[in-house]
Design a protein around this motif. Structure first.
Motif, PDB file in Angstrom:
ATOM      1  N   GLY A 203       1.009  -0.983   0.027  1.00  0.00           N
ATOM      2  CA  GLY A 203      -0.019  -0.012   0.176  1.00  0.00           C
ATOM      3  C   GLY A 203       0.885   1.063   0.174  1.00  0.00           C
ATOM      4  N   GLY A 204       2.153   1.084   0.438  1.00  0.00           N
ATOM      5  CA  GLY A 204       3.001   2.405   0.280  1.00  0.00           C
ATOM      6  C   GLY A 204       3.018   3.142   1.619  1.00  0.00           C
ATOM      7  N   ALA A 205       2.674   2.626   2.706  1.00  0.00           N
ATOM      8  CA  ALA A 205       2.654   3.275   3.792  1.00  0.00           C
ATOM      9  C   ALA A 205       3.779   3.728   4.408  1.00  0.00           C
ATOM     10  CB  ALA A 205       2.042   2.407   5.065  1.00  0.00           C
ATOM     11  N   PHE A 206       4.172   4.767   4.944  1.00  0.00           N
ATOM     12  CA  PHE A 206       5.371   5.312   5.654  1.00  0.00           C
ATOM     13  C   PHE A 206       5.227   6.349   6.434  1.00  0.00           C
ATOM     14  CE2 PHE A 206       3.758   8.622   2.401  1.00  0.00           C
ATOM     15  CZ  PHE A 206       3.937   9.842   3.208  1.00  0.00           C
TER      16      PHE A 206
ATOM     17  N   SER B 286       7.875   2.253   3.036  1.00  0.00           N
ATOM     18  CA  SER B 286       6.841   1.351   3.358  1.00  0.00           C
ATOM     19  C   SER B 286       7.434  -0.185   3.292  1.00  0.00           C
ATOM     20  CB  SER B 286       5.752   1.200   2.023  1.00  0.00           C
ATOM     21  OG  SER B 286       6.518   0.817   0.875  1.00  0.00           O
ATOM     22  N   MET B 287       8.529  -0.422   2.558  1.00  0.00           N
ATOM     23  CA  MET B 287       9.218  -1.873   2.730  1.00  0.00           C
ATOM     24  C   MET B 287       9.713  -1.856   4.035  1.00  0.00           C
ATOM     25  SD  MET B 287      11.559  -3.637  -0.048  1.00  0.00           S
ATOM     26  CE  MET B 287      10.545  -3.175  -1.419  1.00  0.00           C
ATOM     27  N   ALA B 288      10.460  -1.081   4.648  1.00  0.00           N
ATOM     28  CA  ALA B 288      11.291  -1.399   5.645  1.00  0.00           C
ATOM     29  C   ALA B 288      10.185  -0.969   6.901  1.00  0.00           C
ATOM     30  CB  ALA B 288      12.161   0.108   6.082  1.00  0.00           C
ATOM     31  N   LEU B 289       9.159  -0.373   6.774  1.00  0.00           N
ATOM     32  CA  LEU B 289       8.491  -0.196   7.986  1.00  0.00           C
ATOM     33  C   LEU B 289       7.339  -1.622   8.028  1.00  0.00           C
ATOM     34  CD1 LEU B 289       6.682   1.632   9.763  1.00  0.00           C
ATOM     35  CD2 LEU B 289       5.086   2.388   7.937  1.00  0.00           C
TER      36      LEU B 289
END
Length: 438
Positions: free
Chosen positions: A386-389, A400-403
């Protein structure tokens, strides 16, 4: 499996060259694809993979016949780092990934591998790998359909998507129906086919290739150190966590290599040395402007088919990669490949990455009817895709990937019944047994 050439056997020169070129072709498509997609120099990526492989062979005492090159897992973080701060940011991120490998190696040497396996259970690693592949899906489609970012429009979509689909079809056919060595280079076969069709379709300008010199100095990036801690933390936050994911892939590669060569490579020279080899290779890449490096499954496949385990052959491929990196014509040729061709190949490759995460879940027999596993996997997938950051400051953002990775690790740590997250523990128990029992 009786080897044609064992790990420390050296072939005669003519045979040596042929066998090394075979490994070069196996890794070539994947190694150049990463820099092309991320805006880095393919020539530098070739040089850094060659130098990194030589360093890997030295670090592992010449006991592991593995080639290292650009990792697909870092494509999205590399794109983010390039957008954030250009090649300098990429180099800092690549260096940080190498340091994560190195520190993990030291911890394994001191405390064993069990702590790492608890930190990265299949229920976390599987969905994160799926995020890596699915998060890149839009990039593949935009290339395949010739999306012009400057105008926000798709240009001549029918022609470009047709070429992308032909490239994809040839790559799939090569992967499924071809035999022997040809089955190991489907990416290269697909790229060549799509490129030739693009020439006839008028999408390729060969003038730069004709004008390019045979020899040139690659566009090496000059390392620099920034004293801005916020900037540094932002780049490290983008790149370093992905090293934790590629470690799980690395462990799998070492187990496969152990079975192929008939040696317990996880014990001798040890997982700590092979991880350190990946780390040193990535640090070397950071000094010249290349992407992070990791061991290549394509080359492991070549070992399985040819039964040639010689580290001298792998070293020869590394030398050829460095030589190719100094060829201006090769760099110009790579640069002339249309985006639709790259997009066609990427559709399959990015999908395979996602499927690899699903495969890890299946092979470890994770019970997805358990709410604990559903919660962790679902959260990782939606946050990652979803691209959350989280924007800590204007310059410090957790992508997003690290999160998704961090939240997955935290959920696994705090939710009860941790054993459910390991499934049958097939991969991880095998590593632990190898470390303890040999």
């Amino acid at each position: 499996m009786k080897p044609v050439l064992d790990i420390h056997e050296r072939p005669k020169l003519a045979k040596w060259i042929i066998l090394s070129m075979q490994h070069l072709f196996a890794m070539f498509g994947a190694t150049i694809l990463v820099p092309v997609l991320t805006g880095l120099s393919p020539s530098v990526a070739l040089v850094s993979s060659g130098l990194g492989t030589i360093a890997y062979l030295i670090t592992t005492r010449g006991k592991i016949p593995a080639y290292v090159g650009s990792s697909f897992a870092f494509i999205s973080p590399l794109i983010s780092a390039m957008t954030f701060g250009g090649p300098g940011a990429v180099m800092l991120g690549t260096f940080s990934a190498g340091i994560v490998y190195g520190l993990t190696s030291l911890l394994i040497m001191a405390f064993g591998v069990n702590w790492l396996l608890k930190l990265l259970p299949p229920i976390v690693v599987g969905p994160v790998i799926m995020v890596i592949g699915l998060g890149l899906a839009s990039t593949a489609i935009e290339m395949a359909m010739n999306y012009d970012a400057s105008t926000g429009e798709y240009v001549d979509t029918a022609l470009h998507f047709t070429i992308a689909l032909i490239t994809l079809t040839v790559t799939i056919v090569s992967s499924v129906f071809f035999k022997g060595f040809l089955r190991l280079i489907p990416v290269l076969i697909g790229l060549v086919t799509g490129y030739v069709i693009s020439i006839f379709a008028g999408l390729v300008d060969l003038t730069p290739v004709q004008q390019a010199p045979w020899f040139h100095i690659p566009d090496f990036a000059i390392p620099y150190i920034t004293v801005d801690p916020v900037y540094s933390l932002a780049i490290i936050g983008i790149m370093a966590p992905i090293a934790l994911v590629t470690m799980a892939e690395h462990i799998g590669d070492q187990m496969v290599l152990s079975k192929i060569t008939g040696r317990n490579l996880l014990k001798n020279p040890g997982l700590h040395r092979s991880l350190l080899g990946d780390g040193i290779a990535s640090v070397i890449a950071s000094f010249v402007g290349g992407p992070p490096n990791t061991t290549y499954g394509e080359n492991i496949g070549v070992l399985a088919i040819t039964k040639v385990f010689s580290v001298f052959v792998i070293g020869g491929a590394a030398v050829f990669a460095v030589v190719f990196g100094f060829s201006g014509k090769i760099e110009a040729l790579i640069a002339s490949i249309p985006g639709s061709v790259m997009g066609g190949v990427s559709i399959l490759l990015f999908g395979i990455i996602a499927s690899s995460g699903l495969r890890l879940i299946v092979e470890n027999r994770l019970d997805m009817s358990e709410n604990r596993n559903l919660v962790i996997a679902s959260t990782i997938l939606v946050i990652g895709i979803g691209g959350a950051f989280i924007e800590i400051t204007e310059d410090l953002v957790i992508p997003s990937m690290a999160l998704a990775t961090f939240i997955g690790m935290i959920l696994h740590g705090v939710l009860p019944n941790k054993t459910i997250g390991y499934g049958n523990g097939q991969l991880f128990e095998s590593v632990e047994d190898d470390q303890n029992n040999g």
